[in-house]
Design a protein around this motif. Structure first.
Motif, PDB file in Angstrom:
ATOM      1  N   GLN A  16      26.982  -6.818  -2.736  1.00 22.02           N
ATOM      2  CA  GLN A  16      27.049  -5.353  -2.836  1.00 22.02           C
ATOM      3  C   GLN A  16      26.139  -4.838  -3.945  1.00 22.02           C
ATOM      4  O   GLN A  16      25.495  -3.798  -3.795  1.00 22.02           O
ATOM      5  N   ASN A  17      26.057  -5.572  -5.061  1.00 23.05           N
ATOM      6  CA  ASN A  17      25.127  -5.183  -6.127  1.00 23.05           C
ATOM      7  C   ASN A  17      23.683  -5.284  -5.657  1.00 23.05           C
ATOM      8  O   ASN A  17      22.828  -4.468  -6.016  1.00 23.05           O
ATOM      9  N   PHE A  18      23.406  -6.308  -4.848  1.00 24.67           N
ATOM     10  CA  PHE A  18      22.075  -6.453  -4.236  1.00 24.67           C
ATOM     11  C   PHE A  18      21.749  -5.239  -3.376  1.00 24.67           C
ATOM     12  O   PHE A  18      20.681  -4.641  -3.491  1.00 24.67           O
ATOM     13  N   TYR A  19      22.690  -4.855  -2.486  1.00 24.67           N
ATOM     14  CA  TYR A  19      22.480  -3.676  -1.643  1.00 24.67           C
ATOM     15  C   TYR A  19      22.188  -2.441  -2.506  1.00 24.67           C
ATOM     16  O   TYR A  19      21.252  -1.681  -2.241  1.00 24.67           O
ATOM     17  N   ASP A  20      23.016  -2.231  -3.544  1.00 22.23           N
ATOM     18  CA  ASP A  20      22.920  -1.012  -4.351  1.00 22.23           C
ATOM     19  C   ASP A  20      21.606  -0.937  -5.125  1.00 22.23           C
ATOM     20  O   ASP A  20      20.971   0.123  -5.185  1.00 22.23           O
ATOM     21  N   TYR A  21      21.192  -2.058  -5.723  1.00 20.31           N
ATOM     22  CA  TYR A  21      19.965  -2.033  -6.514  1.00 20.31           C
ATOM     23  C   TYR A  21      18.743  -1.872  -5.613  1.00 20.31           C
ATOM     24  O   TYR A  21      17.818  -1.122  -5.926  1.00 20.31           O
ATOM     25  N   TRP A  22      18.773  -2.587  -4.504  1.00 19.92           N
ATOM     26  CA  TRP A  22      17.644  -2.522  -3.572  1.00 19.92           C
ATOM     27  C   TRP A  22      17.433  -1.100  -3.064  1.00 19.92           C
ATOM     28  O   TRP A  22      16.316  -0.568  -3.106  1.00 19.92           O
ATOM     29  N   VAL A  23      18.490  -0.453  -2.584  1.00 17.03           N
ATOM     30  CA  VAL A  23      18.349   0.877  -2.012  1.00 17.03           C
ATOM     31  C   VAL A  23      18.219   1.952  -3.093  1.00 17.03           C
ATOM     32  O   VAL A  23      17.752   3.057  -2.818  1.00 17.03           O
ATOM     33  N   GLY A  24      18.591   1.618  -4.329  1.00 20.55           N
ATOM     34  CA  GLY A  24      18.522   2.592  -5.416  1.00 20.55           C
ATOM     35  C   GLY A  24      17.251   2.453  -6.231  1.00 20.55           C
ATOM     36  O   GLY A  24      16.199   3.010  -5.910  1.00 20.55           O
ATOM     37  N   ALA A  25      17.317   1.622  -7.276  1.00 23.05           N
ATOM     38  CA  ALA A  25      16.202   1.514  -8.220  1.00 23.05           C
ATOM     39  C   ALA A  25      14.929   0.988  -7.562  1.00 23.05           C
ATOM     40  O   ALA A  25      13.838   1.540  -7.766  1.00 23.05           O
ATOM     41  N   HIS A  26      15.049  -0.082  -6.776  1.00 29.12           N
ATOM     42  CA  HIS A  26      13.852  -0.698  -6.196  1.00 29.12           C
ATOM     43  C   HIS A  26      13.154   0.247  -5.212  1.00 29.12           C
ATOM     44  O   HIS A  26      11.918   0.318  -5.175  1.00 29.12           O
ATOM     45  N   GLN A  28      13.055   3.455  -5.293  1.00 30.05           N
ATOM     46  CA  GLN A  28      12.367   4.550  -5.964  1.00 30.05           C
ATOM     47  C   GLN A  28      10.969   4.151  -6.420  1.00 30.05           C
ATOM     48  O   GLN A  28      10.133   5.004  -6.701  1.00 30.05           O
ATOM     49  N   ILE A  29      10.704   2.852  -6.477  1.00 28.53           N
ATOM     50  CA  ILE A  29       9.342   2.377  -6.734  1.00 28.53           C
ATOM     51  C   ILE A  29       8.564   2.300  -5.426  1.00 28.53           C
ATOM     52  O   ILE A  29       7.462   2.847  -5.298  1.00 28.53           O
ATOM     53  N   SER A  30       9.144   1.629  -4.430  1.00 26.79           N
ATOM     54  CA  SER A  30       8.419   1.411  -3.170  1.00 26.79           C
ATOM     55  C   SER A  30       8.106   2.718  -2.446  1.00 26.79           C
ATOM     56  O   SER A  30       7.079   2.831  -1.766  1.00 26.79           O
ATOM     57  N   SER A  31       8.970   3.714  -2.587  1.00 28.41           N
ATOM     58  CA  SER A  31       8.751   4.971  -1.863  1.00 28.41           C
ATOM     59  C   SER A  31       7.570   5.762  -2.415  1.00 28.41           C
ATOM     60  O   SER A  31       7.109   6.705  -1.772  1.00 28.41           O
ATOM     61  N   ARG A  32       7.072   5.393  -3.595  1.00 30.47           N
ATOM     62  CA  ARG A  32       5.921   6.099  -4.184  1.00 30.47           C
ATOM     63  C   ARG A  32       4.595   5.455  -3.786  1.00 30.47           C
ATOM     64  O   ARG A  32       3.532   5.966  -4.136  1.00 30.47           O
ATOM     65  N   LEU A  33       4.638   4.358  -3.058  1.00 28.89           N
ATOM     66  CA  LEU A  33       3.399   3.659  -2.729  1.00 28.89           C
ATOM     67  C   LEU A  33       2.690   4.342  -1.554  1.00 28.89           C
ATOM     68  O   LEU A  33       3.346   4.858  -0.645  1.00 28.89           O
ATOM     69  N   PRO A  34       1.364   4.315  -1.524  1.00 26.24           N
ATOM     70  CA  PRO A  34       0.604   5.025  -0.487  1.00 26.24           C
ATOM     71  C   PRO A  34       0.501   4.235   0.811  1.00 26.24           C
ATOM     72  O   PRO A  34       0.719   3.020   0.848  1.00 26.24           O
ATOM     73  N   ALA A  90       1.596  -3.641  -7.588  1.00 26.79           N
ATOM     74  CA  ALA A  90       1.925  -4.275  -8.871  1.00 26.79           C
ATOM     75  C   ALA A  90       3.287  -3.853  -9.431  1.00 26.79           C
ATOM     76  O   ALA A  90       4.089  -4.714  -9.818  1.00 26.79           O
ATOM     77  N   PRO A  91       3.624  -2.564  -9.507  1.00 26.73           N
ATOM     78  CA  PRO A  91       4.935  -2.204 -10.069  1.00 26.73           C
ATOM     79  C   PRO A  91       6.110  -2.683  -9.227  1.00 26.73           C
ATOM     80  O   PRO A  91       7.171  -3.031  -9.765  1.00 26.73           O
ATOM     81  N   LEU A  92       5.915  -2.741  -7.917  1.00 27.54           N
ATOM     82  CA  LEU A  92       6.985  -3.223  -7.035  1.00 27.54           C
ATOM     83  C   LEU A  92       7.193  -4.720  -7.228  1.00 27.54           C
ATOM     84  O   LEU A  92       8.334  -5.200  -7.294  1.00 27.54           O
ATOM     85  N   MET A  93       6.099  -5.475  -7.331  1.00 25.89           N
ATOM     86  CA  MET A  93       6.194  -6.915  -7.547  1.00 25.89           C
ATOM     87  C   MET A  93       6.881  -7.231  -8.879  1.00 25.89           C
ATOM     88  O   MET A  93       7.669  -8.177  -8.980  1.00 25.89           O
ATOM     89  N   ALA A  94       6.601  -6.431  -9.894  1.00 23.64           N
ATOM     90  CA  ALA A  94       7.202  -6.668 -11.202  1.00 23.64           C
ATOM     91  C   ALA A  94       8.711  -6.481 -11.178  1.00 23.64           C
ATOM     92  O   ALA A  94       9.443  -7.142 -11.920  1.00 23.64           O
ATOM     93  N   THR A 257      14.115  12.555   2.116  1.00 18.21           N
ATOM     94  CA  THR A 257      14.852  12.928   0.913  1.00 18.21           C
ATOM     95  C   THR A 257      15.444  11.695   0.243  1.00 18.21           C
ATOM     96  O   THR A 257      15.488  11.605  -0.982  1.00 18.21           O
ATOM     97  N   ALA A 258      15.890  10.733   1.049  1.00 18.56           N
ATOM     98  CA  ALA A 258      16.430   9.490   0.485  1.00 18.56           C
ATOM     99  C   ALA A 258      15.359   8.735  -0.290  1.00 18.56           C
ATOM    100  O   ALA A 258      15.627   8.169  -1.352  1.00 18.56           O
ATOM    101  N   GLY A 259      14.137   8.706   0.245  1.00 20.59           N
ATOM    102  CA  GLY A 259      13.054   8.033  -0.443  1.00 20.59           C
ATOM    103  C   GLY A 259      12.622   8.761  -1.695  1.00 20.59           C
ATOM    104  O   GLY A 259      12.255   8.150  -2.704  1.00 20.59           O
ATOM    105  N   LEU A 260      12.704  10.073  -1.662  1.00 20.70           N
ATOM    106  CA  LEU A 260      12.236  10.891  -2.772  1.00 20.70           C
ATOM    107  C   LEU A 260      13.263  11.022  -3.883  1.00 20.70           C
ATOM    108  O   LEU A 260      12.936  10.998  -5.070  1.00 20.70           O
TER     109      LEU A 260
END
Length: 268
Positions: A16-26, A28-34, A90-94, A257-260
């Motif tokens: 559940q922590n995996f689900y939450d971090y992936w859809v939350g913090a992670h 918010q990085i991937s959604s900014r990629l072009p 790069a920021p997503l990989m980090a 909106t979820a991605g943003l």
């Protein structure tokens, strides 16, 4: 092109922590990629996957759980868009080492990606699928079967038969290219990106039922029997997962909106 990124939780991290971090913090990085055209996150459960019709027959009675609990499906419309995305990772990989133990990024191209039917109530779900039940069948081609024959059976026989069923609301296939460990360039620190050839998948079928009753009806149909027989004829192993939730980060070339703002803010 579609990327099918299978994701293993960091060792010791509750699912559940995996689900939450992936859809939350992670996210918010991937959604900014072009370059992204579509981005869906499927939160997978192998135990719930056993409610799929004939699951024990399809899995040949195996109790082995593959270990991945996420499928990040990202699509691109041009090679230039894919390159823009890859050049900005790069920021997503980090961040990957904070949540993933292992990631394997398969690719499917051109006619090997196909949605044959989509009558789902929402093509951009934000988590909860309501009464609908979504299953993903991950397929390993039998070594005695040519990959071209495997793909023909899936795209010309299995998938059309599933799409013709009135009990099924969505059918999508991804027929995968070989994952060459020596050519992997998107490497994250402290995260494994290696998959032995014998453990690799060659295809995935996404199947959605409107509700549990539709799934039960399908399970009692001749189509269920025929498609199971066809799959077993060309597959050496089938891993069946239920998508407990699907989050849409990008769709139709636009950020959601979820991605943003995160799925929680999208709910509000």
């Amino acid at each position: 092109m579609a990327m099918m990124n299978l994701l293993w939780p960091r060792r010791g991290l509750p699912v559940q922590n995996f689900y939450d971090y992936w859809v939350g913090a992670h996210t918010q990085i991937s959604s900014r990629l072009p370059g992204i055209h579509q981005y869906f996150q499927h939160q997978l459960d192998p135990v719930a996957g056993r409610s799929y019709p004939r699951s024990m027959q399809l899995s040949r009675g195996s109790d082995v759980i593959p270990g991945f609990y996420g499928d990040a499906e990202i699509t691109f419309t041009t090679e230039q868009d894919l390159k823009r995305f890859a050049d900005s990772l790069a920021p997503l990989m980090a961040d990957e080492q904070n949540v993933f133990e292992k990631t394997i990024s398969y690719q499917a191209t051109k006619e090997n990606i196909c949605t044959l039917k989509d009558e789902s109530f929402d093509d951009s779900p934000n988590g909860d699928l309501g009464d609908a039940e979504k299953y993903l069948l991950y397929l390993k081609c039998n070594p005695s079967v040519a990959i071209s024959d495997f793909r023909s059976v899936i795209s010309d026989e299995v998938a059309p038969a599933l799409a013709a069923s009135s009990d099924i609301s969505k059918v999508r296939i991804r027929l995968l290219e070989f994952y060459d460990n020596d050519k992997v360039t998107l490497l994250a620190p402290n995260v494994s990106n290696h998959e032995d050839a014998k453990d690799q998948y060659q295809g995935c079928i996404e199947i959605m039922f409107a509700d549990a009753f539709a799934r039960r009806r399908f399970g009692e149909s001749e189509t269920s029997t025929a498609t199971a027989d066809n799959l077993l004829a060309v597959c050496s192993e089938i891993s069946i997962m239920r998508a407990l939730k699907t989050f849409t980060v990008y769709n139709h070339g636009s950020i959601t909106t979820a991605g943003l703002r995160s799925p929680q803010m999208a709910d509000q």
